[in-house]
Design a protein around this motif. Structure first.
Motif, PDB file in Angstrom:
ATOM      1  N   HIS A 147       0.872  -1.167   0.000  1.00 31.91           N
ATOM      2  CA  HIS A 147       0.000   0.000   0.000  1.00 31.91           C
ATOM      3  C   HIS A 147       0.912   1.220   0.000  1.00 31.91           C
ATOM      4  O   HIS A 147       2.154   1.089  -0.043  1.00 31.91           O
ATOM      5  CB  HIS A 147      -1.010  -0.030   1.153  1.00 31.91           C
ATOM      6  CG  HIS A 147      -0.456  -0.149   2.546  1.00 31.91           C
ATOM      7  ND1 HIS A 147       0.503   0.712   3.049  1.00 31.91           N
ATOM      8  CD2 HIS A 147      -0.725  -1.018   3.552  1.00 31.91           C
ATOM      9  CE1 HIS A 147       0.773   0.387   4.288  1.00 31.91           C
ATOM     10  NE2 HIS A 147       0.052  -0.678   4.619  1.00 31.91           N
ATOM     11  N   GLY A 190      -4.979   0.347  -3.738  1.00 30.90           N
ATOM     12  CA  GLY A 190      -5.773   1.531  -3.443  1.00 30.90           C
ATOM     13  C   GLY A 190      -7.100   1.433  -4.169  1.00 30.90           C
ATOM     14  O   GLY A 190      -7.411   0.370  -4.733  1.00 30.90           O
ATOM     15  N   ASN A 191      -7.870   2.513  -4.199  1.00 36.13           N
ATOM     16  CA  ASN A 191      -9.166   2.502  -4.889  1.00 36.13           C
ATOM     17  C   ASN A 191      -8.962   2.178  -6.370  1.00 36.13           C
ATOM     18  O   ASN A 191      -9.711   1.402  -6.959  1.00 36.13           O
ATOM     19  CB  ASN A 191      -9.875   3.847  -4.681  1.00 36.13           C
ATOM     20  CG  ASN A 191     -11.220   3.859  -5.355  1.00 36.13           C
ATOM     21  OD1 ASN A 191     -11.350   4.341  -6.474  1.00 36.13           O
ATOM     22  ND2 ASN A 191     -12.219   3.302  -4.705  1.00 36.13           N
ATOM     23  N   THR A 192      -7.933   2.773  -6.966  1.00 37.68           N
ATOM     24  CA  THR A 192      -7.413   2.264  -8.246  1.00 37.68           C
ATOM     25  C   THR A 192      -6.105   1.556  -7.920  1.00 37.68           C
ATOM     26  O   THR A 192      -5.288   2.085  -7.167  1.00 37.68           O
ATOM     27  CB  THR A 192      -7.146   3.405  -9.245  1.00 37.68           C
ATOM     28  OG1 THR A 192      -8.397   4.013  -9.567  1.00 37.68           O
ATOM     29  CG2 THR A 192      -6.497   2.904 -10.523  1.00 37.68           C
ATOM     30  N   SER A 206      -9.796  -0.989 -11.416  1.00 37.55           N
ATOM     31  CA  SER A 206     -10.626  -0.169 -10.530  1.00 37.55           C
ATOM     32  C   SER A 206     -12.018  -0.792 -10.466  1.00 37.55           C
ATOM     33  O   SER A 206     -12.264  -1.829 -11.081  1.00 37.55           O
ATOM     34  CB  SER A 206     -10.676   1.275 -11.018  1.00 37.55           C
ATOM     35  OG  SER A 206     -11.020   1.286 -12.367  1.00 37.55           O
ATOM     36  N   PRO A 209     -15.632  -1.748  -4.526  1.00 38.07           N
ATOM     37  CA  PRO A 209     -16.352  -0.835  -3.631  1.00 38.07           C
ATOM     38  C   PRO A 209     -15.404  -0.339  -2.536  1.00 38.07           C
ATOM     39  O   PRO A 209     -14.516  -1.076  -2.095  1.00 38.07           O
ATOM     40  CB  PRO A 209     -17.447  -1.726  -3.035  1.00 38.07           C
ATOM     41  CG  PRO A 209     -16.951  -3.122  -3.178  1.00 38.07           C
ATOM     42  CD  PRO A 209     -16.070  -3.149  -4.399  1.00 38.07           C
ATOM     43  N   SER A 210     -15.626   0.892  -2.099  1.00 38.57           N
ATOM     44  CA  SER A 210     -14.744   1.434  -1.048  1.00 38.57           C
ATOM     45  C   SER A 210     -14.916   0.694   0.274  1.00 38.57           C
ATOM     46  O   SER A 210     -14.076   0.816   1.162  1.00 38.57           O
ATOM     47  CB  SER A 210     -15.012   2.926  -0.859  1.00 38.57           C
ATOM     48  OG  SER A 210     -14.748   3.582  -2.076  1.00 38.57           O
ATOM     49  N   TRP A 211     -15.967  -0.128   0.382  1.00 34.30           N
ATOM     50  CA  TRP A 211     -16.115  -0.981   1.571  1.00 34.30           C
ATOM     51  C   TRP A 211     -14.922  -1.924   1.706  1.00 34.30           C
ATOM     52  O   TRP A 211     -14.696  -2.511   2.770  1.00 34.30           O
ATOM     53  CB  TRP A 211     -17.393  -1.830   1.467  1.00 34.30           C
ATOM     54  CG  TRP A 211     -18.682  -1.088   1.448  1.00 34.30           C
ATOM     55  CD1 TRP A 211     -19.510  -0.917   0.385  1.00 34.30           C
ATOM     56  CD2 TRP A 211     -19.325  -0.434   2.555  1.00 34.30           C
ATOM     57  NE1 TRP A 211     -20.631  -0.198   0.764  1.00 34.30           N
ATOM     58  CE2 TRP A 211     -20.534   0.105   2.086  1.00 34.30           C
ATOM     59  CE3 TRP A 211     -18.988  -0.253   3.902  1.00 34.30           C
ATOM     60  CZ2 TRP A 211     -21.423   0.810   2.897  1.00 34.30           C
ATOM     61  CZ3 TRP A 211     -19.863   0.454   4.717  1.00 34.30           C
ATOM     62  CH2 TRP A 211     -21.067   0.974   4.214  1.00 34.30           C
ATOM     63  N   ALA A 213     -11.962  -1.163   1.818  1.00 40.14           N
ATOM     64  CA  ALA A 213     -10.951  -0.571   2.707  1.00 40.14           C
ATOM     65  C   ALA A 213     -11.241  -1.032   4.134  1.00 40.14           C
ATOM     66  O   ALA A 213     -11.811  -0.317   4.951  1.00 40.14           O
ATOM     67  CB  ALA A 213     -11.002   0.952   2.595  1.00 40.14           C
ATOM     68  N   THR A 214     -10.875  -2.276   4.407  1.00 39.33           N
ATOM     69  CA  THR A 214     -11.150  -2.878   5.714  1.00 39.33           C
ATOM     70  C   THR A 214     -10.007  -3.829   6.065  1.00 39.33           C
ATOM     71  O   THR A 214      -9.388  -4.410   5.170  1.00 39.33           O
ATOM     72  CB  THR A 214     -12.520  -3.609   5.684  1.00 39.33           C
ATOM     73  OG1 THR A 214     -12.821  -4.085   6.994  1.00 39.33           O
ATOM     74  CG2 THR A 214     -12.557  -4.762   4.706  1.00 39.33           C
ATOM     75  N   GLU A 259     -17.435  -6.853  -4.523  1.00 38.43           N
ATOM     76  CA  GLU A 259     -18.754  -6.364  -4.988  1.00 38.43           C
ATOM     77  C   GLU A 259     -19.848  -7.365  -4.618  1.00 38.43           C
ATOM     78  O   GLU A 259     -20.901  -6.983  -4.107  1.00 38.43           O
ATOM     79  CB  GLU A 259     -18.742  -6.272  -6.527  1.00 38.43           C
ATOM     80  CG  GLU A 259     -18.451  -4.909  -7.076  1.00 38.43           C
ATOM     81  CD  GLU A 259     -18.490  -4.940  -8.614  1.00 38.43           C
ATOM     82  OE1 GLU A 259     -18.208  -5.992  -9.219  1.00 38.43           O
ATOM     83  OE2 GLU A 259     -18.801  -3.884  -9.185  1.00 38.43           O
ATOM     84  N   SER A 262     -20.386  -7.543  -0.861  1.00 32.07           N
ATOM     85  CA  SER A 262     -20.935  -6.306  -0.308  1.00 32.07           C
ATOM     86  C   SER A 262     -22.403  -6.101  -0.698  1.00 32.07           C
ATOM     87  O   SER A 262     -23.224  -5.761   0.162  1.00 32.07           O
ATOM     88  CB  SER A 262     -20.093  -5.119  -0.805  1.00 32.07           C
ATOM     89  OG  SER A 262     -20.821  -3.932  -0.739  1.00 32.07           O
TER      90      SER A 262
END
Ligand SMILES: NC(=O)C1=CN([C@@H]2O[C@H](COP(=O)(O)OP(=O)(O)OC[C@H]3O[C@@H](n4cnc5c(N)ncnc54)[C@H](O)[C@@H]3O)[C@@H](O)[C@H]2O)[C@@H](O)CC1
Ligand SMILES: Nc1ncnc2c1ncn2[C@@H]1O[C@H](COP(=O)(O)OP(=O)(O)O)[C@@H](O)[C@H]1O
Length: 289
Positions: A147, A190-192, A206, A209-211, A213-214, A259, A262
């Motif tokens: 990261h 990352g998100n991308t 890309s 989902p931003s979910w 980030a866990t 996806e 979630s």
């Protein structure tokens, strides 16, 4: 400078190895996992579960007693004896400072084995340093999965100073710098997600989902990549250029599983690992039409 290309589901579906009738567990590919630790035992479970759900002949888990027991409780299929592997996943849930000499030596042996490897978290620095002290200048058969903060530390170990703000401003450029400095495919999370090959391939993934980030989702990604690399050992030996599309396949599979898990709501990392099989199934079903 090479162009960046967005990796698609059709691209990825081609990199899923479907077992043939004459396959056995060894011919499909064996993954060695040196992940998790007494401080981060859960990372071992996440990487091993993700590898199984991505599809692999066998996983050998090599680690301390507590994570080994947790791994076996979740997945009794795992073998904890040393032996031949086609690829490694190393480093998720490992703190370099806390490494005992015996485990450190095992990691160095795996890095020196010439087997393809996915290198994550606490072993990224060791990888960079070892490659430097071994005088290695050529390209490796490794995928590094930092990261932003780990990328800064990795670059630091190769003598390049930067900081997280600079990487956030220009992630694609810094991924390329790290790939060139390490001679390895760098998958910057990352998100991308940016995937840079030292020989020029540049891929983006890309849509997660931003979910995602866990905690632990990066450990899941390590297991996914390990399984993909282990099941494509021959292709990698023939052409190390296979590593970049395999890395992008892993990132896209991880995103699609997130996806599905979630469906618009929150997820935990293990949910993502458990949805990997369904994500693969939907790729294979659409490829057969
Ligand atoms: N259940 C488990 O066993 C888990 C184990 N984990 C392991 O925990 C270890 C430490 O993980 P961390 O990387 O969170 O380290 P730290 O929590 O030690 O964070 C190190 C530094 O990196 C920064 N950082 C973390 N993620 C970042 C990001 N995405 N972008 C920019 N900066 C970031 C933090 O702010 C901090 O300054 C790793 O070995 C990891 O694999 C984590 O994956 C969480 C779950
Ligand atoms: N905002 C975000 N949107 C989508 N995916 C994300 C986002 N933030 C992080 N991710 C993904 O989640 C994973 C996080 O990995 P990492 O930072 O190593 O976490 P951990 O160490 O907790 O496992 C990576 O695959 C990354 O691409």
């Amino acid at each position: 400078m090479s162009e960046w290309t967005a990796f698609t589901d059709d691209d990825a579906a081609r990199w899923i190895s479907v077992p043939a009738p004459d396959d056995d567990k060894y011919s499909r590919g064996v993954l060695g996992a040196i992940t998790g630790s007494t401080s981060y035992p859960g990372a071992a479970v996440l990487s091993v579960q993700a590898a199984h759900r991505t599809g692999v002949g066998m996983v050998r888990y090599l680690g301390p007693r507590h994570p080994s027991e947790l791994v076996l409780a979740r997945r009794p299929e795992v073998v904890t004896a040393d032996g031949r592997v086609q690829a490694w996943v190393i480093g998720s849930g490992i703190d370099e400072q806390a490494l005992k000499p015996k485990r450190r030596a095992r990691i160095i042996r795996a890095l020196e084995s010439g087997d393809p490897a996915v290198i994550d978290a606490g072993v990224l620095g060791l990888f960079a340093e070892h490659r430097l002290t071994a005088g290695g200048g050529g390209r490796t058969k490794s995928i590094l999965t930092p990261h932003f903060s780990e990328l800064v530390a990795l670059l630091g170990r190769t003598g390049i100073d930067t900081d997280v703000d600079a990487v956030k401003q220009a992630p694609a450029d810094w991924a390329v710098r790290a790939a060139e400095a390490s001679g390895s495919v760098v998958l910057l999370k990352g998100n991308t997600t940016y995937i840079a090959d030292p020989d020029g391939a540049r891929l983006t993934v890309s849509g997660a989902p931003s979910w995602l980030a866990t905690a632990g989702s990066g450990d899941v990604l390590g297991g996914v990549l390990g399984a993909l690399v282990a099941t494509h050992r021959d292709a990698i030996d023939a052409d190390a250029g296979a590593l970049a599309p395999l890395a992008a396949t892993g990132a896209l599979l991880h995103a699609r599983a997130a996806e599905l898990a979630s469906a618009g709501g929150p997820i935990a990392a293990l949910d993502v690992a458990d949805a990997l099989g369904s994500a693969i199934k939907s790729w294979l079903n659409s490829a057969s039409h």
